[in-house]
Design a protein around this motif. Sequence first.
Motif, short mmCIF file in Angstrom:
data_model
loop_
_atom_site.label_atom_id
_atom_site.label_comp_id
_atom_site.label_asym_id
_atom_site.label_seq_id
_atom_site.Cartn_x
_atom_site.Cartn_y
_atom_site.Cartn_z
N ILE A 87 0.87 -1.18 0.00
CA ILE A 87 0.00 0.00 0.00
C ILE A 87 0.90 1.22 0.00
O ILE A 87 1.43 1.63 1.03
N HIS A 88 1.06 1.79 -1.16
CA HIS A 88 2.07 2.84 -1.32
C HIS A 88 1.70 4.12 -0.57
O HIS A 88 2.52 4.68 0.17
N SER A 89 0.48 4.59 -0.72
CA SER A 89 0.12 5.90 -0.19
C SER A 89 -0.25 5.87 1.29
O SER A 89 -0.05 6.86 1.99
N GLU A 90 -0.80 4.76 1.77
CA GLU A 90 -1.29 4.69 3.15
C GLU A 90 -0.45 3.77 4.01
O GLU A 90 -0.92 3.25 5.02
N LYS A 91 0.78 3.55 3.63
CA LYS A 91 1.63 2.63 4.38
C LYS A 91 1.85 3.07 5.82
O LYS A 91 1.79 2.26 6.75
N SER A 92 2.09 4.35 6.03
CA SER A 92 2.36 4.83 7.39
C SER A 92 1.14 4.67 8.29
O SER A 92 1.27 4.29 9.46
N GLU A 93 -0.07 4.94 7.75
CA GLU A 93 -1.27 4.80 8.56
C GLU A 93 -1.54 3.34 8.92
O GLU A 93 -1.89 3.02 10.06
N VAL A 94 -1.34 2.44 7.97
CA VAL A 94 -1.54 1.01 8.24
C VAL A 94 -0.50 0.51 9.24
O VAL A 94 -0.80 -0.26 10.15
N ASP A 95 0.75 0.95 9.08
CA ASP A 95 1.79 0.56 10.04
C ASP A 95 1.45 1.03 11.44
O ASP A 95 1.64 0.30 12.43
N PHE A 96 0.94 2.26 11.56
CA PHE A 96 0.58 2.78 12.88
C PHE A 96 -0.55 1.98 13.50
O PHE A 96 -0.49 1.61 14.69
N ALA A 97 -1.58 1.67 12.71
CA ALA A 97 -2.72 0.92 13.24
C ALA A 97 -2.31 -0.46 13.74
O ALA A 97 -2.67 -0.89 14.84
N PHE A 98 -1.51 -1.17 12.94
CA PHE A 98 -1.12 -2.52 13.34
C PHE A 98 0.01 -2.52 14.37
O PHE A 98 0.21 -3.52 15.06
N ALA A 99 0.75 -1.42 14.48
CA ALA A 99 1.71 -1.31 15.58
C ALA A 99 0.96 -1.23 16.91
O ALA A 99 1.38 -1.83 17.91
N ILE A 100 -0.16 -0.51 16.94
CA ILE A 100 -0.97 -0.43 18.15
C ILE A 100 -1.53 -1.80 18.52
O ILE A 100 -1.49 -2.22 19.69
N THR A 101 -2.03 -2.53 17.52
CA THR A 101 -2.55 -3.87 17.82
C THR A 101 -1.45 -4.80 18.32
O THR A 101 -1.67 -5.63 19.19
N GLY A 102 -0.24 -4.66 17.77
CA GLY A 102 0.87 -5.47 18.24
C GLY A 102 1.26 -5.14 19.67
O GLY A 102 1.59 -6.04 20.46
N ILE A 103 1.22 -3.86 20.02
CA ILE A 103 1.54 -3.47 21.40
C ILE A 103 0.53 -4.05 22.37
O ILE A 103 0.89 -4.56 23.44
N PHE A 104 -0.75 -4.01 22.02
CA PHE A 104 -1.76 -4.56 22.91
C PHE A 104 -1.68 -6.09 22.98
O PHE A 104 -2.01 -6.69 24.00
N GLY A 105 -1.24 -6.73 21.89
CA GLY A 105 -1.00 -8.16 21.96
C GLY A 105 0.10 -8.49 22.95
O GLY A 105 -0.02 -9.45 23.74
N THR A 106 1.17 -7.69 22.95
CA THR A 106 2.25 -7.88 23.93
C THR A 106 1.74 -7.60 25.34
O THR A 106 2.13 -8.27 26.31
#
Length: 392
Positions: free
Chosen positions: A49-68
């Motif tokens: 996802i070229h244009s929205e890569k940063s937004e998707v990374d941020f969203a799934f970084a949050i989910t990864g933090i809550f998984g930890t």
Amino acid sequence: MAIGVYKLSQKNRNTLASIIYFMCTLEMAIGMCMAGSSIYTMVAVSPIIHSEKSEVDFAFAITGIFGTHIIIQHIVGYKVCYKCVKQAHKKSTRNLLFLWSCIGANMTLNLIIICHYLRKLKNHIAKSIKQSFMLGMTHYLKDVTWKETIDRLQYDNECCGIFSFQDWEEKAWLTRYHVNVECDTIKEYRISEDILALPVIPWSCCKIDFPMQCLHDPLQQPQFAHIWVDEPSIVRNSINTTGCLDGLTTIIFIFINTYICMTALVFILQLFVFLMSRIMYTSARNAILLNNSECIAPGWIFGRGDCGYTGGQTLADIMGPLPPQTDDEMPKPTVKKSRFKCFRKKTKIADDVTATETTLENIESAPSQTIEAPDIQQSSQNIGDELKRLKQ
């Protein structure tokens, strides 16, 4: 009034602790799945996802933090469960259980909020991928980065265009700088007079397992040009006709839907763990208050003694009058000084008895003297009485 009262034996409390251990392990596994899927999405999916890569990374970084967070939360849960069973009499156990429950409730609430926004993110991601792909098609021959990205995407996923291969034919990605618009061949294959639309698609749309030459560009394959007119089905069989949008969004949507389902499961497990830990802890605590940590004792979700609450039924109301204490349950006095005093007393008695026996032996072994019979008899009787008293 106590809420959710259950009478548990020591065996029931141990069984409840085993169930809580199992649920904590299950939630740790869910947390690992959340963290792992988030990392995979950031590493393997979001670069597409070229244009929205940063937004998707941020969203799934949050989910990864809550998984930890879930993993750490339930590692601590092992210790909390152990203290609730074995150390229910300590004030620190009550405080630790309360703090652990509050952190778990806050974590679950945040997960629910994240899932609410992830549902909205699905539509945003689909729209973003579509816009990015359309932009990339426009700059396919102008920007090397876009060309490499789209070719790799179409080749790896065996797809072509956004919705189908016809997106390339209807898109003006070829300009007058790439083809001679005055050429008779171009005029023959030109689909629209308004835009420069030609039946040309990139090589990355070709099927890998097609046994013949891929028919993707009639301008560069003039020897097969008649096939586009006479046998269009052969042309379609040589290329991938499905679009790339479904393939790209399906992966992300699967992760989002899985995350929502795992969050619902975490919410249910967290609720059961909270209720069972409360019942187990209060039952173990009440068993100690009943002067027997292994007896049957009531446990509750909320009742007398919790958070300063002084109403509701007492233990006597729930269990009836307490049984009388046996000799074994009676409090034992301190034995250090009393043993020492008892030892001194016994030693003194033994010394007195030894001294009396020695006196008797001396009297018996002494030389015979002329003593009046009544005096001897009286002395012997007095000594015998004293000896009996000391032995007692």
